[in-house]
Design a protein around this motif. Structure first.
Motif, mmCIF file in Angstrom:
data_model
loop_
_atom_site.group_PDB
_atom_site.id
_atom_site.type_symbol
_atom_site.label_atom_id
_atom_site.label_comp_id
_atom_site.label_asym_id
_atom_site.label_seq_id
_atom_site.Cartn_x
_atom_site.Cartn_y
_atom_site.Cartn_z
ATOM 1 N N VAL A 169 -0.449 1.869 -12.082
ATOM 2 C CA VAL A 169 -0.402 0.413 -12.134
ATOM 3 C C VAL A 169 -1.594 -0.185 -11.386
ATOM 4 N N GLU A 170 -1.936 0.401 -10.242
ATOM 5 C CA GLU A 170 -3.066 -0.118 -9.479
ATOM 6 C C GLU A 170 -4.367 0.023 -10.263
ATOM 7 N N LYS A 228 -6.797 -3.071 -11.661
ATOM 8 C CA LYS A 228 -8.231 -3.165 -11.382
ATOM 9 C C LYS A 228 -9.035 -3.306 -12.674
ATOM 10 N N LEU A 229 -8.638 -2.566 -13.704
ATOM 11 C CA LEU A 229 -9.317 -2.668 -14.999
ATOM 12 C C LEU A 229 -9.171 -4.069 -15.586
ATOM 13 N N LEU A 230 -7.956 -4.611 -15.507
ATOM 14 C CA LEU A 230 -7.707 -5.939 -16.064
ATOM 15 C C LEU A 230 -8.477 -7.022 -15.312
ATOM 16 N N LYS A 233 3.932 6.357 -8.411
ATOM 17 C CA LYS A 233 5.171 6.530 -9.169
ATOM 18 C C LYS A 233 5.268 5.662 -10.422
ATOM 19 N N ALA A 234 4.444 4.645 -10.553
ATOM 20 C CA ALA A 234 4.513 3.761 -11.720
ATOM 21 C C ALA A 234 3.176 3.745 -12.449
ATOM 22 N N ARG A 267 0.815 -1.219 0.000
ATOM 23 C CA ARG A 267 0.000 0.000 0.000
ATOM 24 C C ARG A 267 0.847 1.267 0.000
ATOM 25 N N HIS A 268 1.913 1.303 0.807
ATOM 26 C CA HIS A 268 2.731 2.518 0.854
ATOM 27 C C HIS A 268 3.379 2.792 -0.505
ATOM 28 N N GLU A 269 3.811 1.736 -1.178
ATOM 29 C CA GLU A 269 4.419 1.899 -2.499
ATOM 30 C C GLU A 269 3.382 2.413 -3.501
#
Length: 302
Positions: A241-242, A246-248, A86-87, A79-81
């Motif tokens: 990325v998150e 979720k979409l995928l 950043k990605a 979660r912190h990442e």
């Protein structure tokens, strides 16, 4: 760069050397198991040496089952990442390979293990994204945006982890990595990491600066894939990325439901002890045969 031809005999030999235990461990970790694409990637990465490929693939399977016991890395683990934003996976290159953009100035050096897990999560998401592209070659592209880099962002352990993962657990996944606008401070870090990078991987890394970026990025990407902050004429959106994952997952769930509905319509009865679950199993089998990515899985048939 030497190209290695992989023949059917080598593929069969590698599969036999790895055996059913390795196949089961890969599946436990959310991968497809010993499918042809996986066998081929490891053989190419190990320069056609079947024994080396078998040794390293078996070691990877043990790692994968332990590192990703639920089939995919869960968001609460990193979660912190994720909150560092950043990605991003805004789209693909001109050949349909997923593009991952990392804004390195947002990276916080706090937990090296969590950062490594976040990298694996991002690579898994990119692989799941690539699986949706017909004819995908199994590779992905990346841009490290190094503008605004500070000493507090120069994380040796995390940068080394990027290449450790690519070489030991995601072989033949990287197509090209652009290091965009690297400041002087980055070169000290790069000098430390460089000896740990495989020579083949080194050839895939390119430094690019603003004066050449528009030309290089235009050759590699459609303008609609890159955000304007990277490409002056870009119209792409920053998709984290998150958000992409979720979409995928939503698409995979919808596809599984559709396959299940077709199976139930074709055979409304229950053929086994699990009743409706038999239809779900059949739907999953059909989805695999069609080339769709498995639920919560990341490995694909290239």
């Amino acid at each position: 760069m030497t190209k290695f031809t992989v023949d059917a005999k080598s593929l069969a030999e590698l599969k036999q050397l790895c055996g059913q235990e390795t196949d089961a461990l890969l599946r436990k970790g959310g991968e497809w198991g010993l499918d042809e694409a996986t066998l081929r990637r490891w053989l190419v990465a190990r320069k056609g040496n079947v024994a080396d490929a078998a040794r390293d693939l078996k070691a990877h399977a043990v790692w994968r089952a332990s590192y990703v016991p639920q089939g995919r890395i869960q968001e609460h683990e990193i979660r912190h990442e994720l909150d560092q934003a950043k990605a991003f996976l805004p789209g693909t290159d001109r050949d349909g390979r997923p593009l991952c953009v990392v804004v390195v100035s947002r990276h916080e050096m706090k937990d090296a293990d969590a950062s490594k897990r976040y990298i694996a999560y991002s690579l898994d998401c990119a692989a799941a994204m690539g699986a949706k592209t017909p004819g995908w070659d199994g590779k992905m592209s990346g841009i490290f945006d190094l503008r605004g880099l500070k000493a507090s962002n120069c994380d040796f352990a995390t940068l080394k982890a990027v290449f450790d993962l690519l070489q030991n657990h995601y072989p033949e996944r990287l197509h090209k990595l652009w290091l965009f606008c690297a400041p002087v401070i980055f070169y000290g870090l790069w000098k430390l990491v460089y000896p740990f990078i495989d020579p083949v991987t080194r050839e895939k890394v390119q430094f690019v600066y603003e004066k050449d970026a528009e030309k290089d990025f235009t050759e590699g990407f459609e303008p609609c894939m890159l955000p304007p902050e990277l490409q002056p004429h870009g119209t792409g959106r920053w998709i984290s990325v998150e958000e992409r994952y979720k979409l995928l997952l939503a698409e995979q769930e919808a596809a599984a439901e559709a396959y299940g509905a077709v199976a139930v319509a074709a055979n409304p009865g229950t053929n086994g002890a699990n009743g409706a679950n038999d239809h779900v199993a059949a739907a999953a089998s059909d989805a695999h045969a069609s080339g769709a990515a498995p639920m919560h899985s990341v490995q694909v048939v290239a």
